[in-house]
Design a protein around this motif. Structure first.
Motif, short mmCIF file in Angstrom:
data_model
loop_
_atom_site.label_atom_id
_atom_site.label_comp_id
_atom_site.label_asym_id
_atom_site.label_seq_id
_atom_site.Cartn_x
_atom_site.Cartn_y
_atom_site.Cartn_z
N PHE A 91 -26.86 -28.67 -7.58
CA PHE A 91 -27.55 -27.60 -6.86
C PHE A 91 -26.56 -26.46 -6.65
O PHE A 91 -25.70 -26.52 -5.76
CB PHE A 91 -28.07 -28.09 -5.51
N SER A 92 -26.66 -25.42 -7.47
CA SER A 92 -25.73 -24.29 -7.36
C SER A 92 -26.33 -23.05 -8.01
O SER A 92 -26.87 -23.12 -9.12
CB SER A 92 -24.40 -24.65 -8.04
N ASP A 93 -26.21 -21.92 -7.31
CA ASP A 93 -26.61 -20.61 -7.84
C ASP A 93 -28.04 -20.61 -8.37
O ASP A 93 -28.33 -20.07 -9.44
CB ASP A 93 -25.64 -20.18 -8.95
N GLY A 94 -28.92 -21.25 -7.64
CA GLY A 94 -30.33 -21.24 -8.02
C GLY A 94 -30.72 -22.29 -9.04
O GLY A 94 -31.91 -22.49 -9.31
N LEU A 95 -29.75 -22.98 -9.61
CA LEU A 95 -30.04 -24.04 -10.58
C LEU A 95 -30.09 -25.38 -9.85
O LEU A 95 -29.12 -25.77 -9.19
CB LEU A 95 -28.99 -24.08 -11.67
N PHE A 102 -29.75 -35.54 -13.33
CA PHE A 102 -28.35 -35.16 -13.51
C PHE A 102 -27.48 -36.39 -13.79
O PHE A 102 -26.62 -36.37 -14.67
CB PHE A 102 -27.85 -34.43 -12.26
N SER A 103 -27.74 -37.47 -13.05
CA SER A 103 -26.97 -38.71 -13.25
C SER A 103 -27.22 -39.31 -14.62
O SER A 103 -26.32 -39.88 -15.24
CB SER A 103 -27.33 -39.73 -12.17
N SER A 104 -28.46 -39.20 -15.10
CA SER A 104 -28.79 -39.74 -16.41
C SER A 104 -28.04 -39.00 -17.52
O SER A 104 -27.45 -39.63 -18.41
CB SER A 104 -30.30 -39.63 -16.63
N ILE A 105 -28.03 -37.67 -17.46
CA ILE A 105 -27.32 -36.89 -18.47
C ILE A 105 -25.82 -37.15 -18.37
O ILE A 105 -25.13 -37.32 -19.38
CB ILE A 105 -27.61 -35.38 -18.29
N TYR A 176 -20.84 -31.84 -5.61
CA TYR A 176 -21.13 -30.57 -4.94
C TYR A 176 -20.26 -29.47 -5.54
O TYR A 176 -19.29 -29.73 -6.26
CB TYR A 176 -20.89 -30.67 -3.42
N VAL A 177 -20.63 -28.22 -5.24
CA VAL A 177 -19.88 -27.05 -5.71
C VAL A 177 -19.33 -26.33 -4.50
O VAL A 177 -20.08 -25.97 -3.57
CB VAL A 177 -20.77 -26.11 -6.55
N ASN A 178 -18.02 -26.11 -4.48
CA ASN A 178 -17.36 -25.37 -3.41
C ASN A 178 -17.18 -23.91 -3.82
O ASN A 178 -16.64 -23.64 -4.90
CB ASN A 178 -15.97 -25.96 -3.11
N THR A 179 -17.61 -22.98 -2.97
CA THR A 179 -17.37 -21.56 -3.20
C THR A 179 -16.47 -21.05 -2.08
O THR A 179 -16.78 -21.23 -0.90
CB THR A 179 -18.69 -20.77 -3.21
N THR A 180 -15.34 -20.43 -2.45
CA THR A 180 -14.37 -19.95 -1.47
C THR A 180 -14.13 -18.46 -1.65
O THR A 180 -13.93 -18.00 -2.77
CB THR A 180 -13.04 -20.71 -1.60
N ASN A 181 -14.15 -17.73 -0.55
CA ASN A 181 -13.88 -16.29 -0.57
C ASN A 181 -12.50 -16.01 -0.03
O ASN A 181 -12.18 -16.37 1.10
CB ASN A 181 -14.92 -15.54 0.27
N LYS A 221 -19.47 -16.07 -12.36
CA LYS A 221 -20.61 -15.25 -12.79
C LYS A 221 -21.54 -15.99 -13.76
O LYS A 221 -22.75 -15.83 -13.70
CB LYS A 221 -20.11 -13.96 -13.45
N ASP A 222 -20.97 -16.77 -14.66
CA ASP A 222 -21.77 -17.39 -15.72
C ASP A 222 -22.30 -18.74 -15.23
O ASP A 222 -21.71 -19.79 -15.46
CB ASP A 222 -20.91 -17.57 -16.98
N PHE A 223 -23.46 -18.73 -14.57
CA PHE A 223 -23.99 -19.93 -13.94
C PHE A 223 -24.43 -20.99 -14.97
O PHE A 223 -24.24 -22.18 -14.76
CB PHE A 223 -25.17 -19.57 -13.04
N LYS A 224 -25.03 -20.55 -16.06
CA LYS A 224 -25.50 -21.49 -17.08
C LYS A 224 -24.31 -22.19 -17.74
O LYS A 224 -24.36 -23.37 -18.03
CB LYS A 224 -26.34 -20.76 -18.12
N ARG A 225 -23.26 -21.44 -17.98
CA ARG A 225 -22.07 -22.02 -18.60
C ARG A 225 -21.44 -23.06 -17.67
O ARG A 225 -20.94 -24.09 -18.12
CB ARG A 225 -21.05 -20.92 -18.90
#
Length: 251
Positions: A91-95, A102-105, A176-181, A221-225
């Motif tokens: 769950f990150s950036d709208g995806l 996800f676990s299966s892949i 999880y995804v950590n975003t730090t500013n 920036k590149d969420f799909k990547r």
């Protein structure tokens, strides 16, 4: 004169406010992000701290008796059981990819990366039991169906032909995804927490029990990547950790 006093007070107040504002800031030394992982020794689910002194935790002889055609050869053969918890979703950036998908892949990528002599889907299915799940996985875990990722043996006489030497159990615990500013700089890191165990079916003992935490630097920036990078790199990182442990037991 009044005008001069007003200017001086303005300068004093503004400098004081600026210093107070800056006092709340922390100067952080930024270092280049590196993909990394750490492995932590696990004590849970191990009957004795000295693994060599354990009593048998898993009796594979029951399975062998049911399949009298099983033979033991020089090759080291493996079965694998994967489970996941509800937190292991992307769950990150709208995806949003739920934990089951996800676990299966992730599991398919892991099995491909391990490149071991895995049992065919039917033989491997003998280890997909509630007993194994209760003994070696967290209470709220669910099985990953790995049958589609293993060989589909058509010859019924060969389905249970080989003795399985090792059972690898992987519990996908958290992702999880950590975003730090940092002022004007933003960093993103994917974090996966995984528990894995390796059981010698010959001895019926846990020979490896580890917690692993993996971190992967993401593009801001590149969420799909990012999603593709996670699925390409993190299973490989886990496979390297498992293979590193197997080296000590396979000759």
């Amino acid at each position: 004169m009044k005008f001069f006093i007003i200017i001086c007070m303005s300068i004093f107040l503004s400098s004081n406010l600026f210093s107070n504002d800056f006092s709340q800031k922390k100067i952080v030394k930024l270092q280049q992000s590196e993909d990394n992982f750490e492995i932590i020794d696990l004590g849970q689910n191990v009957a004795n701290s000295n693994l060599d002194d354990q009593k048998a935790l898993f009796d594979s002889s029951i399975l062998i008796e049911k399949k009298p055609s099983i033979i033991k050869d020089k090759d080291k053969d493996f079965a694998i059981v994967l489970s996941f918890r509800k937190n292991f979703g992307y769950f990150s950036d709208g995806l949003r990819v739920d934990a089951k998908d996800f676990s299966s892949i992730f599991s398919k990528k892991l099995i491909d990366a391990l490149n071991l002599n895995f049992a065919n889907s039917a033989a491997n299915g003998l280890y997909q039991s509630r007993d194994v799940l209760l003994k070696f996985s967290p209470k709220d875990s669910r099985f990953v169906n790995v049958a589609p990722f293993l060989k589909q043996e058509k010859d019924k006489n060969k389905i249970y032909a080989k003795f399985i030497d090792y059972l690898i159990i992987v519990n996908l615990d958290d992702f999880y995804v950590n975003t730090t500013n940092y002022f004007i700089t933003i960093t993103k890191n994917a974090v996966a927490k995984v528990n894995f165990k390796i059981i010698s079916l010959d001895k019926g003992r846990v020979i490896v029990a580890k917690n692993a935490k993996f971190s992967l630097a993401l593009d801001v920036k590149d969420f799909k990547r990012n999603y593709q990078d996670v699925l390409e790199q993190m299973p490989k990182m886990l496979s390297k950790a498992i293979n590193k442990e197997l080296v000590n037991f396979i000759h």
